[in-house]
Each structure stands twice: as C-alpha cells, then as structure tokens.
Design an enzyme around this catalytic site. Structure first.
Site, PDB file in Angstrom:
ATOM      1  CE1 TYR A 181      -3.849   2.301   0.713  1.00  0.00           C
ATOM      2  CE2 TYR A 181      -2.552   3.121   2.564  1.00  0.00           C
ATOM      3  CZ  TYR A 181      -3.641   3.229   1.723  1.00  0.00           C
ATOM      4  OH  TYR A 181      -4.517   4.275   1.886  1.00  0.00           O
ATOM      5  CB  ILE A 215     -10.234   8.953   6.872  1.00  0.00           C
ATOM      6  CG1 ILE A 215      -9.216  10.035   6.477  1.00  0.00           C
ATOM      7  CG2 ILE A 215     -11.671   9.413   6.627  1.00  0.00           C
ATOM      8  CD1 ILE A 215      -9.372  11.351   7.181  1.00  0.00           C
ATOM      9  CE  LYS A 234      -3.813   5.064  -1.611  1.00  0.00           C
ATOM     10  NZ  LYS A 234      -4.801   5.508  -2.632  1.00  0.00           N
TER      11      LYS A 234
END
Length: 268
Positions: free
Chosen positions: A158, A191, A162
C-alpha cells in the site's frame, strides 16, 4: 449557483466512504457525477441520493482493475453528460502484512487498484481532454496516503502504491499543464471508513473485495494512540476528507498543481 455548475466529474470508489462523500459534495456544488463501485447497490444508492437532492449522477459499476473499465468510465461521463472536467481517483483498499509474509498476489492486487487503475483512467481521459480544450481549468485529484509519504510498517504494498500515486501526480502536473489541467493529490491520515472503523479484536472482521475476504479494522491500541497523539484528538470523517478533495476541484486552486496535501490534522 454552485461553484461547480456545469462541470462533469468522475469519482472512482464512490459508492461508500470517502468516495461517496466526495461525490455528494461535488454534486451539491452543481457537478454532474459518474459514480463507481464494485457493487451495484451502493453505487445506485449514491446516485439516487444525488438525484433526490436535485443533482445529476449516473452509475458505472465494476472493478477499476478490469481491462475495459477506464474506457467505460470516461465514456460514462462524455456520453451521458457531454464533458469531463474533474477526475478523482479514490478507489482502493488495504491488504496488509509484513514483507516476509506478503504474497505476490497481495502485492499485485494493491498496486493494481491504487496505481495501475488511476494510470489507466487518466490515460483513457487524455484524448478527450486534448481534443476538447476549455476556457477554465480542469482538475485531477489523486488520493494518496500518509503511508505513501512516510511509510508504514505492515503496508509495503500500500505504501509503495501510494508513493507511486504521488510520483504520477507530480509528473502529470508537468505533462498536462499545457491542457489547463491542475493535477494534485491528497494524502489522508486516519479517516474512519469501513476499512478502519472496526476494532480488530479477534482478527475476524472482514469485507469481501474482488472475491477475497480481506481483514479490516485496527487494534484498540492503535485507535487509542490516534486519540492520544492526534492534535484534534480523533480520527477524521469521510466528509472532512471530501472537503480536502473539494478544495482542489475549485477555481481557487487554478495555480496550484503537482502538490500533495497531507490531511491528518497535523499529526506529522
């Protein structure tokens, strides 16, 4: 009058979570939005909510990693609404483990959804953008992560994807400036979404993505650490994340390009 009246937007992964809130925000400001989700039900629900509020939206259901998806996605905007002004590359998920336990399948799946899919969508959009110049600036917002900026243990796939999104953003800002396109990225911190809001106690909290059962959630210790170290004392909400994306979709960002906005309440 909305700030985005007459604009047409693509938002990948917009049936749920951050993507849904981005789509709702853009639509509330007057944009016609193409909604995408792996599953038909959440995509159509988001469309229905936008239409019920007086907006315009259409669904483009399917996986962003499918070979024909990018062309279908772009065509959904240009054929249905006659234009394409905003692209938000948001779709994605995490599939974590440390490098020695990570399989090629895990690596490829995450690189495909977070990096190859946005690349394909932007590549598919280029011919239309080039052939249809506008007097205003078009906008691209790529969703990255603080993992891509700083790295994060257990997320080599990941974080690498990113970080690649940031490189792609900075490069396209240089390539597409001549088309009057601003290309920026947002790098989200913690988030609350379906991937993070569950407290993983027994390791049995999962969601189904692309036919795989993916573990989701964070440990209670991690959740407590966020509340203790975050200057605002809490994780962010999808609506707050959407606000950061919206900033890059407005005329106020017409001379801002190739930038990465870290959205983590000042945690780093």
């Amino acid at each position: 009058m909305g700030t985005l009246d007459g604009k047409v937007a693509l938002v990948s992964g917009s049936g749920r979570g951050i993507g849904r809130e981005v789509a709702l925000r853009l639509a509330s400001e007057g944009a016609a939005v193409v909604i995408n989700d792996l599953d038909k039900e959440p995509a159509e629900e988001t469309v229905a909510d936008i239409v019920a509020a007086g907006g315009r939206a259409v669904a483009c259901v399917g996986s962003v990693v499918d070979g024909d998806f990018a062309e279908r996605f772009v065509a959904a905007a240009t054929d249905t609404f006659g234009g394409l002004d905003i692209i938000v590359n948001n779709a994605g998920y995490t599939w974590d483990t440390v490098i020695q336990k990570m399989t090629d399948e895990q690596w490829d799946a995450i690189l495909d959804v977070h990096l190859k899919a946005p690349f394909r969508i932007l590549r598919a959009a280029q011919p239309f953008i080039k052939a249809n110049p506008t007097p205003y600036h078009r906008k691209v917002v790529n969703v990255s992560s603080v993992s891509g900026v700083y790295g994060n243990a257990g997320q080599v796939n990941y974080a690498s994807a990113k970080a690649g999104v940031i490189g792609m953003t900075k490069t396209l800002a240089k390539e597409w400036g001549r088309y009057k396109v601003n290309v920026n990225a947002v790098a989200f911190g913690f988030i609350l979404t379906r991937m993070t809001e569950a407290v993983a106690t027994d390791g049995d909290t999962t969601v189904e993505i692309e036919g795989r059962r993916i573990k989701v959630g964070v440990s209670q210790a991690a959740m407590d650490a966020v509340k203790r170290t975050n200057p605002l004392g809490r994780p962010g909400t999808p609506a707050e994340a959407a606000g950061a994306v919206y900033l890059f979709c407005t005329r106020d960002s017409d001379y801002v390009s190739g930038q990465v906005l870290t959205v983590d309440a000042g945690s780093r």
